[in-house]
Design a protein around this motif. Sequence first.
Motif, PDB file in Angstrom:
ATOM      1  N   LEU A  76       0.837  -1.198   0.000  1.00  0.00           N
ATOM      2  CA  LEU A  76       0.000   0.000   0.000  1.00  0.00           C
ATOM      3  C   LEU A  76       0.871   1.247   0.000  1.00  0.00           C
ATOM      4  N   ASP A  77       1.891   1.255   0.845  1.00  0.00           N
ATOM      5  CA  ASP A  77       2.779   2.409   0.941  1.00  0.00           C
ATOM      6  C   ASP A  77       3.623   2.613  -0.310  1.00  0.00           C
ATOM      7  N   ASN A  78       3.807   1.555  -1.100  1.00  0.00           N
ATOM      8  CA  ASN A  78       4.582   1.674  -2.341  1.00  0.00           C
ATOM      9  C   ASN A  78       3.854   2.496  -3.402  1.00  0.00           C
ATOM     10  N   CYS A  79       2.566   2.724  -3.209  1.00  0.00           N
ATOM     11  CA  CYS A  79       1.767   3.480  -4.182  1.00  0.00           C
ATOM     12  C   CYS A  79       2.268   4.917  -4.282  1.00  0.00           C
ATOM     13  N   LEU A  80       2.437   5.410  -5.503  1.00  0.00           N
ATOM     14  CA  LEU A  80       2.879   6.791  -5.729  1.00  0.00           C
ATOM     15  C   LEU A  80       1.718   7.783  -5.703  1.00  0.00           C
ATOM     16  N   TYR A  95      -9.996   6.516  -6.237  1.00  0.00           N
ATOM     17  CA  TYR A  95      -8.874   5.888  -5.547  1.00  0.00           C
ATOM     18  C   TYR A  95      -8.106   6.869  -4.662  1.00  0.00           C
ATOM     19  N   GLY A  96      -7.839   8.075  -5.176  1.00  0.00           N
ATOM     20  CA  GLY A  96      -7.052   9.036  -4.402  1.00  0.00           C
ATOM     21  C   GLY A  96      -7.698   9.380  -3.083  1.00  0.00           C
ATOM     22  N   GLN A  97      -8.997   9.615  -3.101  1.00  0.00           N
ATOM     23  CA  GLN A  97      -9.714   9.954  -1.876  1.00  0.00           C
ATOM     24  C   GLN A  97      -9.705   8.781  -0.906  1.00  0.00           C
ATOM     25  N   LEU A  98      -9.925   7.578  -1.415  1.00  0.00           N
ATOM     26  CA  LEU A  98      -9.950   6.391  -0.570  1.00  0.00           C
ATOM     27  C   LEU A  98      -8.572   6.117   0.034  1.00  0.00           C
ATOM     28  N   PHE A  99      -7.529   6.324  -0.762  1.00  0.00           N
ATOM     29  CA  PHE A  99      -6.171   6.109  -0.258  1.00  0.00           C
ATOM     30  C   PHE A  99      -5.889   7.053   0.912  1.00  0.00           C
ATOM     31  N   ASP A 100      -6.233   8.335   0.759  1.00  0.00           N
ATOM     32  CA  ASP A 100      -5.995   9.309   1.831  1.00  0.00           C
ATOM     33  C   ASP A 100      -6.777   8.947   3.087  1.00  0.00           C
ATOM     34  N   GLN A 101      -8.020   8.484   2.905  1.00  0.00           N
ATOM     35  CA  GLN A 101      -8.833   8.091   4.053  1.00  0.00           C
ATOM     36  C   GLN A 101      -8.211   6.899   4.776  1.00  0.00           C
ATOM     37  N   ALA A 102      -7.681   5.963   4.004  1.00  0.00           N
ATOM     38  CA  ALA A 102      -7.058   4.784   4.603  1.00  0.00           C
ATOM     39  C   ALA A 102      -5.801   5.167   5.374  1.00  0.00           C
ATOM     40  N   GLN A 103      -4.988   6.057   4.804  1.00  0.00           N
ATOM     41  CA  GLN A 103      -3.781   6.502   5.483  1.00  0.00           C
ATOM     42  C   GLN A 103      -4.122   7.186   6.799  1.00  0.00           C
ATOM     43  N   ALA A 104      -5.158   8.011   6.777  1.00  0.00           N
ATOM     44  CA  ALA A 104      -5.575   8.688   8.006  1.00  0.00           C
ATOM     45  C   ALA A 104      -6.090   7.684   9.036  1.00  0.00           C
ATOM     46  N   GLN A 105      -6.841   6.676   8.567  1.00  0.00           N
ATOM     47  CA  GLN A 105      -7.393   5.669   9.471  1.00  0.00           C
ATOM     48  C   GLN A 105      -6.291   4.851  10.134  1.00  0.00           C
ATOM     49  N   LEU A 106      -5.186   4.658   9.433  1.00  0.00           N
ATOM     50  CA  LEU A 106      -4.080   3.885   9.990  1.00  0.00           C
ATOM     51  C   LEU A 106      -3.375   4.619  11.135  1.00  0.00           C
ATOM     52  N   HIS A 231      -1.557  13.175   2.102  1.00  0.00           N
ATOM     53  CA  HIS A 231      -1.179  11.920   1.436  1.00  0.00           C
ATOM     54  C   HIS A 231      -0.338  11.020   2.329  1.00  0.00           C
ATOM     55  N   ASN A 232       0.167  11.583   3.419  1.00  0.00           N
ATOM     56  CA  ASN A 232       0.949  10.785   4.364  1.00  0.00           C
ATOM     57  C   ASN A 232       0.206  10.544   5.667  1.00  0.00           C
ATOM     58  N   GLY A 233      -1.122  10.634   5.609  1.00  0.00           N
ATOM     59  CA  GLY A 233      -1.942  10.272   6.756  1.00  0.00           C
ATOM     60  C   GLY A 233      -2.069  11.314   7.844  1.00  0.00           C
ATOM     61  N   GLN A 234      -1.605  12.531   7.583  1.00  0.00           N
ATOM     62  CA  GLN A 234      -1.692  13.598   8.576  1.00  0.00           C
ATOM     63  C   GLN A 234      -2.853  14.532   8.240  1.00  0.00           C
ATOM     64  N   SER A 235      -3.323  15.258   9.223  1.00  0.00           N
ATOM     65  CA  SER A 235      -4.425  16.187   8.988  1.00  0.00           C
ATOM     66  C   SER A 235      -3.924  17.446   8.293  1.00  0.00           C
ATOM     67  N   ALA A 236      -4.637  17.840   7.251  1.00  0.00           N
ATOM     68  CA  ALA A 236      -4.331  19.087   6.553  1.00  0.00           C
ATOM     69  C   ALA A 236      -5.426  20.124   6.797  1.00  0.00           C
ATOM     70  N   ALA A 237      -6.318  19.844   7.745  1.00  0.00           N
ATOM     71  CA  ALA A 237      -7.497  20.693   7.969  1.00  0.00           C
ATOM     72  C   ALA A 237      -7.129  22.136   8.266  1.00  0.00           C
ATOM     73  N   GLY A 238      -6.119  22.337   9.102  1.00  0.00           N
ATOM     74  CA  GLY A 238      -5.721  23.699   9.460  1.00  0.00           C
ATOM     75  C   GLY A 238      -5.225  24.488   8.266  1.00  0.00           C
ATOM     76  N   MET A 239      -4.415  23.859   7.431  1.00  0.00           N
ATOM     77  CA  MET A 239      -3.891  24.526   6.247  1.00  0.00           C
ATOM     78  C   MET A 239      -4.995  24.800   5.227  1.00  0.00           C
ATOM     79  N   ILE A 240      -5.908  23.852   5.092  1.00  0.00           N
ATOM     80  CA  ILE A 240      -7.030  24.032   4.173  1.00  0.00           C
ATOM     81  C   ILE A 240      -7.875  25.227   4.593  1.00  0.00           C
TER      82      ILE A 240
END
Length: 417
Positions: A76-80, A95-106, A231-240
């Motif tokens: 999973l982490d090998n995905c670019l 896929y992009g949205q689902l990948f980000d959600q999965a990273q955050a869930q982890l 994309h690395n599982g961290q929250s970007a809410a503040g920056m957004i």
Amino acid sequence: MFDFMDMDFNSSDEVTTSGPYIPAVGDCMRCGMCVAGCPTFRLFAIEEETPRRRIRTISKILVENLAISADERLHLDNCLQCRACETVCPSKMAYGQLFDQAQAQLGIKPKGLAKPALRLIENKRWRKRIMPLLALYLKSGMRKPLAKTGFLKWLGLADAEAVLKQPALQAMASRYPTRVARRGCVALFTGCIAEAFDRDTLSSAIKLLNAIGYEVLVPPDQGCCGAIQQHNGQSAAGMIDQNIAVFNTLDVDAVLHCASGCGAMLGEYQSHDIAAAGDFRQRLADINDFLLKHWPDDLQLLPLDLKIAVHEPCSQRNVLKNPQTVYALLEKIPGLNVVPLADNQVCCGAGGSYMLTHPENAVQLRGLKYRAIKEAEADSVVSSNFGCAVFLATDAAPVAHPLSLLARQLPIHGFSD
């Protein structure tokens, strides 16, 4: 690919509470259309390195609430996150949205130098303080001797140091008026790292916008788009929320971005303030699209007898979906021979922070791109994404943004620094 037709991730700003729908593996069309274009499948040629296998891992995380194995996590982490699979999937998988959600869930926690690096990207004041030190280091002549010691490699900084170039230390002005008949006013998104390390592109953007009659605002309180964090599982809410608030207060015709990677993130901004996010996205535009749409008929560029190869970033091809705009803009330079790089549909390996987190994979993909560049026999290469340009550039063959090439061909009167 898996059937996501019951879920439309782009048609509404309303937040669903039921979560993403990911059917059983038996519902996969097994068309295999996502496999051939996946860059990691090109490298490893195994089923585990395909989008359809990764979506099963994502299903475990988001729907089944199951623990995944170390091997599943590795693949999973090998995905670019190039999202090439989205463009060919008949089921329109997000896929992009689902990948980000999965990273955050982890619940990924940055380790080692990753934590301060992410903080540095987020914090503009910290970046301003460190830039003079980086500039001094790059001028000191210590790069090669230090590289030979292996110390940077031991620290895990060798790959990041290799792509460094002299940063711009002077702050950008907040307003750049046009010298020709004023047609309107736009705001420029400068990003985080690019503001210091890709100043030539930003300056070129301003020159071109001024040349077609637009005043340019550069709000100093803007920040990182948040892509690397998200994309690395961290929250970007503040920056957004910060960027939405800053740009929504401006009375401008459009908010423009130069880097396609940032543009891909900005265009998918979600916020607790749904209306504000919608207003922000409505005014957002890729600068290539904006320039082409508003280019005056009487603005003629100087001729240039060169062959230019165009690298199409994944974010431009697969998310913004406007690579042809670059070709149309470059055609405004008389005498220019513009050609696409072969295999433009394959990621160059940069992938935002991927070139630093997975250098071995990234370098192999870059090697494929270098081969395409050599075969193109072009005088120069252009790319609309800062990260791709930095990763692909060499001392002998720099990679420029198309805007830089266009700005250099502006007629002298009224558009010089």
